[in-house]
Design a protein around this motif. Sequence first.
Motif, short mmCIF file in Angstrom:
data_model
loop_
_atom_site.label_atom_id
_atom_site.label_comp_id
_atom_site.label_asym_id
_atom_site.label_seq_id
_atom_site.Cartn_x
_atom_site.Cartn_y
_atom_site.Cartn_z
N LYS A 129 0.82 -1.21 0.00
CA LYS A 129 0.00 0.00 0.00
C LYS A 129 0.86 1.27 0.00
N VAL A 130 1.88 1.24 -0.83
CA VAL A 130 2.80 2.37 -1.00
C VAL A 130 2.64 2.92 -2.41
N ARG A 131 2.31 4.19 -2.53
CA ARG A 131 2.17 4.80 -3.85
C ARG A 131 3.55 5.18 -4.41
N ILE A 132 3.73 4.91 -5.69
CA ILE A 132 4.98 5.20 -6.38
C ILE A 132 4.76 6.41 -7.28
N ALA A 133 5.48 7.51 -6.99
CA ALA A 133 5.34 8.75 -7.76
C ALA A 133 6.59 8.95 -8.61
N ILE A 134 6.42 8.90 -9.93
CA ILE A 134 7.55 8.96 -10.86
C ILE A 134 7.77 10.39 -11.32
N GLU A 135 9.01 10.87 -11.13
CA GLU A 135 9.34 12.21 -11.63
C GLU A 135 9.58 12.15 -13.14
N ASN A 136 9.22 13.23 -13.84
CA ASN A 136 9.28 13.28 -15.29
C ASN A 136 10.57 13.88 -15.84
N CYS A 137 11.65 13.81 -15.09
CA CYS A 137 12.95 14.29 -15.57
C CYS A 137 13.52 13.32 -16.60
N PRO A 138 13.90 13.79 -17.80
CA PRO A 138 14.45 12.88 -18.81
C PRO A 138 15.82 12.30 -18.45
N MET A 139 16.48 12.87 -17.46
CA MET A 139 17.84 12.46 -17.11
C MET A 139 18.72 12.44 -18.36
N LEU A 140 18.62 13.51 -19.11
CA LEU A 140 19.45 13.73 -20.30
C LEU A 140 20.00 15.15 -20.20
N PHE A 141 21.24 15.26 -19.79
CA PHE A 141 21.84 16.58 -19.59
C PHE A 141 23.11 16.77 -20.39
N GLY A 142 23.93 15.72 -20.47
CA GLY A 142 25.20 15.83 -21.17
C GLY A 142 25.58 14.52 -21.84
N ALA A 143 26.85 14.37 -22.15
CA ALA A 143 27.33 13.23 -22.92
C ALA A 143 27.10 11.90 -22.19
N ASP A 144 27.15 11.91 -20.86
CA ASP A 144 27.01 10.66 -20.10
C ASP A 144 25.64 10.01 -20.29
N SER B 8 -2.72 0.91 -12.33
CA SER B 8 -2.71 0.71 -10.88
C SER B 8 -2.92 2.04 -10.18
N ASP B 9 -3.70 2.01 -9.11
CA ASP B 9 -3.91 3.20 -8.28
C ASP B 9 -2.64 3.58 -7.51
N TYR B 10 -1.65 2.71 -7.53
CA TYR B 10 -0.41 2.96 -6.79
C TYR B 10 0.73 3.43 -7.68
N PHE B 11 0.44 3.69 -8.94
CA PHE B 11 1.43 4.12 -9.93
C PHE B 11 1.03 5.49 -10.45
N GLY B 12 1.84 6.52 -10.12
CA GLY B 12 1.48 7.88 -10.50
C GLY B 12 2.68 8.77 -10.74
N ILE B 13 2.45 10.07 -10.58
CA ILE B 13 3.40 11.10 -11.03
C ILE B 13 3.92 11.93 -9.87
N ASN B 14 5.21 12.22 -9.91
CA ASN B 14 5.81 13.30 -9.11
C ASN B 14 6.05 14.44 -10.10
N TYR B 15 5.14 15.37 -10.16
CA TYR B 15 5.05 16.33 -11.27
C TYR B 15 6.05 17.48 -11.11
N ASP B 16 6.95 17.62 -12.09
CA ASP B 16 7.94 18.69 -12.11
C ASP B 16 7.79 19.47 -13.41
N PRO B 17 7.32 20.72 -13.35
CA PRO B 17 7.07 21.47 -14.59
C PRO B 17 8.34 21.89 -15.31
N SER B 18 9.46 21.99 -14.60
CA SER B 18 10.67 22.56 -15.19
C SER B 18 11.17 21.74 -16.38
N HIS B 19 11.03 20.43 -16.33
CA HIS B 19 11.55 19.58 -17.41
C HIS B 19 10.76 19.75 -18.70
#
Length: 304
Positions: free
Chosen positions: A147-162, A186-197
Amino acid sequence: MKLGFITSILQDYDFAQAIDFAAKQGFACMEVACWPRGKAERRYAGVSHLDAANMTPEKAAEINALCREKGVAISALAFYPNTMDGDLEKRQDAIRHLYKVIDASAMLGVNMVTTFIGRDQHKTVEENLEIFREVWTPIIRKAEEKKVRIAIENCPMLFGADQWPGGQNLFTTPELWRKMFDIIDSDYFGINYDPSHFVWQMIDYIRPIYEFKDKIFHVHIKDIKLYQDKLVQCGIMAYPLDYMSPKLPGLGDVDWGKYISALTDIGYNGYVALEIEDKAFEGCEQDVLNSLILAKRYMAQFII
């Protein structure tokens, strides 16, 4: 809404020091960094303010007692790895620790984990969607059991060559969100919403709030500044850090009035965490503390 911050910015503090600072500055919550103990692989990662791998009911009771004493809640346990890394050993290490973070979140009664989906940066989107189905179906089933909700951040993790060419997080656009929510419903799969990306991806960061209102579990507050003089020279196919940089809220291009207004429209009254990654405020410890104080002061015009 309850305003706090992700604790990774206070990498030299322990949990007691971090929550003491939060209480003195009037923050309502903290998103607590829970990386495995050890060396950080990247900036802002590797920070561990709570040892999720060795959490016990007794330790959880002590932590909760301190939170009650200080009047500061834990909004989520934070661990942002690449659970779909092309290196299978790294992938499995990340998944194993994520399970421990889920367990610890349940034990604490927090019942929220903030993280990334991950991505094999050398495979196509279509191939990654199949990896997502394989990797994340059991993770979400585990979250449902606890009963733990998972909030996924929408950062592409694409910044440089790495992180070139595909980035290290698949959960990056509304189009992909729809596909992934169809794959795992699933009701336990959702978003950690970050507008900056969305700003540097040239995506509307307001409209998805309404479409995905029932999936927004947690919110990040971070700004992005686009340097138009650089963008016109290198174009959007350049490494993103060639034409943008993270800033404190109010010092970049996000319209925070419109953003918070949209959140109030959908009735969001959950946790809102400042994510500080502004290099202009990293000169010394006081600069870091000032960045949190200034960001809170700015956001106070929208969130009490």
